[in-house]
Write a protein that holds these residues in place. Structure first.
Motif, PDB file in Angstrom:
ATOM      1  N   LEU A 262       0.822  -1.210   0.000  1.00 27.93           N
ATOM      2  CA  LEU A 262       0.000   0.000   0.000  1.00 27.93           C
ATOM      3  C   LEU A 262       0.857   1.261   0.000  1.00 27.93           C
ATOM      4  O   LEU A 262       0.321   2.369  -0.066  1.00 27.93           O
ATOM      5  CB  LEU A 262      -0.919   0.020   1.225  1.00 27.93           C
ATOM      6  N   THR A 263       2.179   1.097   0.083  1.00 23.65           N
ATOM      7  CA  THR A 263       3.086   2.242   0.135  1.00 23.65           C
ATOM      8  C   THR A 263       2.820   3.182  -1.027  1.00 23.65           C
ATOM      9  O   THR A 263       2.784   2.771  -2.191  1.00 23.65           O
ATOM     10  CB  THR A 263       4.547   1.766   0.097  1.00 23.65           C
ATOM     11  N   ALA A 264       2.624   4.471  -0.711  1.00 26.43           N
ATOM     12  CA  ALA A 264       2.207   5.452  -1.709  1.00 26.43           C
ATOM     13  C   ALA A 264       3.093   6.689  -1.652  1.00 26.43           C
ATOM     14  O   ALA A 264       3.780   6.930  -0.651  1.00 26.43           O
ATOM     15  CB  ALA A 264       0.752   5.847  -1.456  1.00 26.43           C
ATOM     16  N   ASN A 265       3.058   7.481  -2.721  1.00 23.68           N
ATOM     17  CA  ASN A 265       3.750   8.770  -2.695  1.00 23.68           C
ATOM     18  C   ASN A 265       2.847   9.896  -3.191  1.00 23.68           C
ATOM     19  O   ASN A 265       3.318  10.984  -3.509  1.00 23.68           O
ATOM     20  CB  ASN A 265       5.044   8.726  -3.511  1.00 23.68           C
ATOM     21  N   GLY A 266       1.531   9.617  -3.252  1.00 27.69           N
ATOM     22  CA  GLY A 266       0.573  10.611  -3.693  1.00 27.69           C
ATOM     23  C   GLY A 266      -0.183  11.218  -2.531  1.00 27.69           C
ATOM     24  O   GLY A 266       0.138  10.982  -1.362  1.00 27.69           O
ATOM     25  N   PRO A 267      -1.222  11.994  -2.816  1.00 26.34           N
ATOM     26  CA  PRO A 267      -1.972  12.673  -1.755  1.00 26.34           C
ATOM     27  C   PRO A 267      -2.670  11.728  -0.790  1.00 26.34           C
ATOM     28  O   PRO A 267      -2.927  12.100   0.353  1.00 26.34           O
ATOM     29  CB  PRO A 267      -2.998  13.505  -2.536  1.00 26.34           C
ATOM     30  N   TYR A 268      -2.991  10.518  -1.249  1.00 27.09           N
ATOM     31  CA  TYR A 268      -3.744   9.587  -0.410  1.00 27.09           C
ATOM     32  C   TYR A 268      -3.050   8.231  -0.334  1.00 27.09           C
ATOM     33  O   TYR A 268      -2.211   7.899  -1.185  1.00 27.09           O
ATOM     34  CB  TYR A 268      -5.165   9.401  -0.947  1.00 27.09           C
ATOM     35  N   ILE A 269      -3.441   7.450   0.672  1.00 23.47           N
ATOM     36  CA  ILE A 269      -2.945   6.092   0.833  1.00 23.47           C
ATOM     37  C   ILE A 269      -4.120   5.205   1.237  1.00 23.47           C
ATOM     38  O   ILE A 269      -5.004   5.630   1.989  1.00 23.47           O
ATOM     39  CB  ILE A 269      -1.823   6.027   1.891  1.00 23.47           C
ATOM     40  N   ILE A 270      -4.166   3.996   0.711  1.00 22.84           N
ATOM     41  CA  ILE A 270      -5.256   3.063   1.032  1.00 22.84           C
ATOM     42  C   ILE A 270      -5.196   2.712   2.516  1.00 22.84           C
ATOM     43  O   ILE A 270      -4.160   2.314   3.035  1.00 22.84           O
ATOM     44  CB  ILE A 270      -5.149   1.789   0.180  1.00 22.84           C
ATOM     45  N   SER A 271      -6.339   2.868   3.192  1.00 24.35           N
ATOM     46  CA  SER A 271      -6.388   2.587   4.633  1.00 24.35           C
ATOM     47  C   SER A 271      -7.383   1.493   4.987  1.00 24.35           C
ATOM     48  O   SER A 271      -7.318   0.930   6.088  1.00 24.35           O
ATOM     49  CB  SER A 271      -6.757   3.863   5.404  1.00 24.35           C
ATOM     50  N   ASP A 272      -8.290   1.162   4.079  1.00 22.84           N
ATOM     51  CA  ASP A 272      -9.264   0.099   4.343  1.00 22.84           C
ATOM     52  C   ASP A 272      -9.776  -0.421   3.009  1.00 22.84           C
ATOM     53  O   ASP A 272      -9.878   0.328   2.036  1.00 22.84           O
ATOM     54  CB  ASP A 272     -10.428   0.632   5.185  1.00 22.84           C
TER      55      ASP A 272
END
Length: 608
Positions: A262-272
């Motif tokens: 789920l590692t991200a570098n954008g405004p959002y990250i998956i949480s559920d």
């Protein structure tokens, strides 16, 4: 698309005529604490890697757009905008074509690991296919029920499932890029000029996550170095392991047990993420770019039925929808208080493709006569009269796989391609004769793949089945809720009904749909003349010649009976008064293109 829900997979040409504009939010916007927005989409998410043939779908790339950053993006003008808060790119030389990419200092993944040259180098290896084992056929390692790779490749085999071809895009960059001394940039050298070089490359997936999982390395810095060493030293054993994880490691249909993917570098990250229900994104606290979100959490609910999406909006269960437009949807939305509704014509078109190889009924479309026969039975005008005219009284049959109706070049291409001579109307008598010439018995089966959860496609299937039966074809229902992952899967179907959705205005973006081995060539189609046209198009800057080559593509597709286009999608967007800043783009990711501009209203904030 694999590939795209209710409007589909990647297709773009420079001939699109589009309008509308919304400015982006100025840097410095702040999250309104406690706010949440819920959107609806018609297909579940299933892969965080949209660059594989399996994961390349709108349902995936909508989410990936919000969680990954890149060097540029399209606004809703649509015009290409550089994200200078992420990094920069510079055309160093035109002959040879050289491009320098640099990630800004301080840009990081959500786990605080820097985004740098290791990420770009691995993305180059994947998208270019430079290390792919020659003459390797991956089809036998795919599950025909899902389209996924389920069997390990032979030891030492390198295969990045990116649809790379040696005559386009990063396939023209076969030399390993040079890394800057600061470790945040790479210099790429093309073997030939590529007209859409500006659209060819992004930073990619987190290289350290891939290496940590594929190679069993615990330290992210060591993992990044292992990626660089393997690529620079051409260590095929290690690269094969990286490729295998790149292909499959980011596929998941619910919250994964290993959350590193789920590692991200954008405004959002998956949480559920709950399978077949919804996926929730949380504002990424380690995002440092200009596209700072204002809404704390965004949930995308998977609602496959368009009318159910309308009801959810009216009940306040979702705040924004862009369902497949139907007369019932339009009637239900009209007059609803507290909801803004807009209509238009989208950048998606409906079409049917035929399998040239790897079909469910082997050899059914092996001959030109068989393909022509089946296409002559497709009741295109009846489909439009029954299903599209009630939404758009001006709707007409689309007769080009390249040009949008009304765009420059469309009329001339239609006139010269031969499509009107062959397929202007259903011809049962000729279709029957051609089937017999192909040596196919009456009742020959054609397994048609489409979205079983899409009412309009179900209606189209019935119309096609009834018409084809008159010419001796038996069209069987191969529909599936997971139709996107099945596109291109060997042995899964004989013909497919879905939509291509434009993602860019790059003139060379049409090539991957029709060139041999292209990522969006799901039909196992191969024609040397087509490949030559695409190759020239990839390197041609003269706009008149580009137009001629695009028309050649239309002509060759008609001559080969590749498939047939049907209609341009009518589009509807509706959102509640709990949110402002919605102004859909004609290109994917449509409503999500400016997610950072989505602003909660006082109603939203007070409820938060």
């Amino acid at each position: 698309m694999k590939r795209f829900a209710a409007g589909g997979v990647l297709l773009a040409t420079g001939a699109l005529v589009l309008s509308a504009c919304t400015p982006t939010t100025a840097p410095g916007a702040e999250i309104v604490e406690g706010t949440s927005i819920t959107a609806a989409w018609n297909q579940p998410f299933y892969s965080a890697n949209g660059n594989t043939s399996f994961g390349n779908a709108t349902a995936n790339n909508n989410i990936n757009y919000m969680t990954y950053s890149g060097f540029n993006f399209y606004d809703n003008t649509p015009e290409l905008q550089q994200d200078t808060s992420f990094g920069s790119y510079e055309l160093v030389s035109e002959d040879p074509l050289q491009v320098q990419y640099t990630i800004n200092e301080g840009v990081q993944w959500s786990d605080e690991v820097p985004v740098d040259a290791a990420d770009m180098l691995l993305n180059w290896a994947a998208i270019s296919g430079a290390f792919n084992t020659e003459d390797f056929a991956p089809e036998e390692y795919q599950d025909p029920e899902t389209g996924e790779f389920t069997t390990e490749f032979p030891e030492g085999t390198v295969f990045f499932d990116s649809g790379a071809t040696p005559t386009s895009g990063l396939g023209l960059v076969q030399e390993t890029p040079e890394i800057n001394e600061d470790g945040r940039g790479i210099l790429m050298t093309y073997s030939d000029f590529y007209v859409d070089w500006e659209l060819a490359f992004g930073a990619g997936l987190p290289a350290h996550v891939i290496a940590m999982n594929a190679l069993g390395i615990e330290d992210p810095t060591e993992a990044k170095q292992a990626v660089i060493d393997a690529i620079q030293n051409e260590d095929m054993g290690v690269i094969a392991q990286l490729a295998s994880y790149w292909n499959t490691g980011f596929n998941f249909t619910e919250m994964p047990s290993d959350t590193s993917v789920l590692t991200a570098n954008g405004p959002y990250i998956i949480s559920d993420f709950v399978a077949d229900q919804y996926i929730t994104l949380q504002a990424n606290e380690n995002y440092v770019g200009d596209h700072q979100p204002q809404v704390e959490t965004i949930t995308v609910r998977f609602i496959t039925d368009a009318m159910a999406a309308v009801t959810a909006l009216q009940n306040g269960d979702v705040d924004i929808i862009q369902p497949q437009a139907t007369p019932d949807v339009r009637a239900a939305l009209e007059g609803t208080e507290g909801i803004t509704v807009s209509y238009g014509e989208g950048a998606t078109y409906e079409h049917i493709d035929l399998q040239f190889d790897q079909s469910k009924n082997p050899g059914v479309f092996e001959t030109l006569e068989a393909r022509q026969s089946f296409l002559l039975t497709i009741p295109r005008q009846e489909i439009i009269d029954r299903l599209i005219i009630p939404l758009n009284p001006e709707a007409t049959v689309r007769n080009s796989a390249v040009f949008v109706p009304g765009a420059e070049g469309y009329d001339e291409s239609v006139e010269n391609s031969g499509i009107l001579d062959m397929y202007s109307e259903v011809d049962i008598e000729q279709a029957t004769a051609l089937r017999e010439q192909a040596g196919l018995e009456e009742g020959t089966e054609v397994c048609l793949l489409f979205a079983s959860t899409n009412p309009r496609r179900v209606s189209e299937f019935e119309l096609i089945r009834e018409s084809a039966a008159e010419a001796g074809w038996t069209v069987t229902d191969c529909s599936s809720p997971e139709w996107g992952g099945l596109l291109g899967a060997p042995g899964a179907y004989d013909a497919s009904l879905f939509g291509w959705q434009s993602t860019s205005l790059g003139v060379a973006s049409v090539g991957p749909n029709f060139e041999t081995g292209g990522i969006n060539n799901l039909s196992y189609y191969s024609n040397e003349e087509m490949d030559a046209v695409v190759q020239e198009l990839n390197t041609t800057v003269d706009t008149e010649r580009q137009m001629e080559l695009l028309m050649e593509i239309d002509r060759i597709l008609v001559e080969d009976a590749f498939g047939i286009t049907i209609f341009q999608f009518p589009e509807v967007t509706a959102f509640s008064d709990r949110i402002t800043g919605i102004d859909s783009s004609p290109l994917a990711p449509t409503i999500f293109w400016n997610v950072w501009d989505w602003t909660p209203t006082e109603t939203n904030a007070s409820e938060g």
